[in-house]
Design an enzyme around this catalytic site. Structure first.
Site, PDB file in Angstrom:
ATOM      1  N   ASP A   1       0.849  -0.991  -0.177  1.00 25.65           N
ATOM      2  CA  ASP A   1       0.005   0.504  -0.425  1.00 25.65           C
ATOM      3  C   ASP A   1       0.839   0.971  -0.162  1.00 25.65           C
ATOM      4  OD1 ASP A   1      -2.221   1.503   0.492  1.00 25.65           O
ATOM      5  OD2 ASP A   1      -1.703   1.401   2.763  1.00 25.65           O
TER       6      ASP A   1
ATOM      7  N   ASP B   1      -0.270   5.160   1.132  1.00 27.35           N
ATOM      8  CA  ASP B   1      -0.107   5.810   1.806  1.00 27.35           C
ATOM      9  C   ASP B   1      -0.233   5.477   2.919  1.00 27.35           C
ATOM     10  OD1 ASP B   1      -1.263   8.528   3.769  1.00 27.35           O
ATOM     11  OD2 ASP B   1      -3.441   7.820   2.844  1.00 27.35           O
TER      12      ASP B   1
ATOM     13  N   ASP C   1      -2.196  -0.635   6.035  1.00 28.38           N
ATOM     14  CA  ASP C   1      -2.172   0.354   6.683  1.00 28.38           C
ATOM     15  C   ASP C   1      -3.565   0.747   7.550  1.00 28.38           C
ATOM     16  OD1 ASP C   1      -1.996   1.801   4.868  1.00 28.38           O
ATOM     17  OD2 ASP C   1      -2.700   3.788   6.663  1.00 28.38           O
TER      18      ASP C   1
HETATM   19  P1  B16 Z   1      -6.233   9.792  -4.425  1.00 18.85           P
HETATM   20  P2  B16 Z   1      -4.233   4.517  -0.415  1.00 18.85           P
HETATM   21  C1  B16 Z   1      -5.363   6.257  -0.524  1.00 18.85           C
HETATM   22  O1  B16 Z   1      -3.984   5.795  -0.823  1.00 18.85           O
HETATM   23  C2  B16 Z   1      -5.588   7.513   0.809  1.00 18.85           C
HETATM   24  O2  B16 Z   1      -4.983   6.379   1.717  1.00 18.85           O
HETATM   25  C3  B16 Z   1      -6.526   7.770   1.031  1.00 18.85           C
HETATM   26  O3  B16 Z   1      -6.646   8.497   2.021  1.00 18.85           O
HETATM   27  C4  B16 Z   1      -6.966   7.855  -0.196  1.00 18.85           C
HETATM   28  O4  B16 Z   1      -8.501   9.105  -0.449  1.00 18.85           O
HETATM   29  C5  B16 Z   1      -6.985   7.244  -1.702  1.00 18.85           C
HETATM   30  O5  B16 Z   1      -5.261   7.332  -1.309  1.00 18.85           O
HETATM   31  C6  B16 Z   1      -7.868   8.346  -2.706  1.00 18.85           C
HETATM   32  O6  B16 Z   1      -6.206   8.764  -3.058  1.00 18.85           O
HETATM   33  O7  B16 Z   1      -7.328  10.780  -3.869  1.00 18.85           O
HETATM   34  O8  B16 Z   1      -5.250  10.217  -4.854  1.00 18.85           O
HETATM   35  O9  B16 Z   1      -6.919   8.845  -5.785  1.00 18.85           O
HETATM   36  O10 B16 Z   1      -3.487   3.825   0.855  1.00 18.85           O
HETATM   37  O11 B16 Z   1      -4.996   3.544  -0.740  1.00 18.85           O
HETATM   38  O12 B16 Z   1      -2.289   4.198  -0.734  1.00 18.85           O
HETATM   39 MG    MG Z   2      -3.263   3.346   3.630  1.00 17.59          MG
END
Ligand code: B16
Ligand code: MG
Length: 215
Positions: free
Chosen positions: A8, A10, A167
């Site tokens: 993952d 974020d 996470d």
């Molecule tokens: P975007 P991950 C997620 O990343 C984030 O944790 C989440 O907060 C976010 O809304 C989502 O990606 C979409 O992101 O707006 O940049 O397309 O944890 O899956 O890496």
């Molecule tokens: Mg994440």
């Protein structure tokens, strides 16, 4: 045995949660909607549209307005992530990716974010991934297993030979649903259902990890 890892983004490789928070907060302020850091925590791993609906707390808008709000939030987010550099890698992430590569194992990214490619390029680790599954890859988002199944398929491995590093609760559930081995990063309240729970990737070596996963 484990032949590949799916990371993952974020919360595992870097902490973009703070930038997501800043961007959502700016939008919420403009709309006059209260939005706290605690509320932002609940958006971990949640795709953009669902995040917006949670932020709106039941307020309804026409579809075109929702699109505009998502675009606006993403503009703010892109503005903030311009500052990302290799210094923003979470401790241990690059080292583990390098060890995976050196051992001849595979690594994929499995992120819900549509900005995932941009982020790993800024972090300077794009070349350490053999495959990228991101916010454009599948329709059904986490906790559906689709994104991780897609990543495994790109690696040419069955889920039983891949470990997912996550996470977020939704991500752990997605990986379990897909039949993967799951490494949870963070507190037990959040990732306790994973097969192995670690506070972070700091100091985590590949050999130790594989040893812990085989018990
Ligand atoms: P975007 P991950 C997620 O990343 C984030 O944790 C989440 O907060 C976010 O809304 C989502 O990606 C979409 O992101 O707006 O940049 O397309 O944890 O899956 O890496
Ligand atoms: Mg994440």
């Amino acid at each position: 045995s484990i032949k590949g890892f799916i990371f993952d983004l974020d919360g595992v490789v870097t902490d973009t949660a703070e930038y997501h928070y800043q961007a959502w907060k700016r939008l919420a302020d403009e709309l006059g909607i209260p939005f706290t850091r605690e509320e932002n925590e609940a958006l971990r791993g949640i795709p953009r549209r669902e995040s917006l609906l949670m932020l709106l707390k039941g307020r309804t808008y026409p579809e075109t307005t929702l699109d505009e709000l998502m675009e606006r939030k993403n503009r703010y987010y892109l503005e903030y992530i311009r500052a990302i550099s290799p210094r923003d890698l979470l401790p241990g992430a690059r080292e583990l990716l390098q060890e995976i590569r050196a051992a001849g194992l595979k690594a994929a990214l499995g992120s819900a974010s549509k900005n995932a490619r941009e982020v790993i390029e800024r972090l300077g680790i794009a070349d350490l991934f053999d495959a990228i599954a991101d916010g454009y890859s599948v329709t059904r988002q986490k906790p559906a297993p689709d994104l991780f199944l897609h990543a495994a398929a790109l690696l040419g491995l069955p889920p039983t030979e891949c470990a997912v590093v996550e996470d977020a609760t939704a991500g752990v559930e997605a990986a379990l649903a897909g039949g993967f081995t799951v490494i949870g990063i963070g507190p037990h309240e959040r990732v306790g259902r994973a097969h192995l729970v670690l506070p972070s990737l700091a100091g985590v070596s590949l050999s130790k990890l594989l040893e812990q996963l085989s018990v």
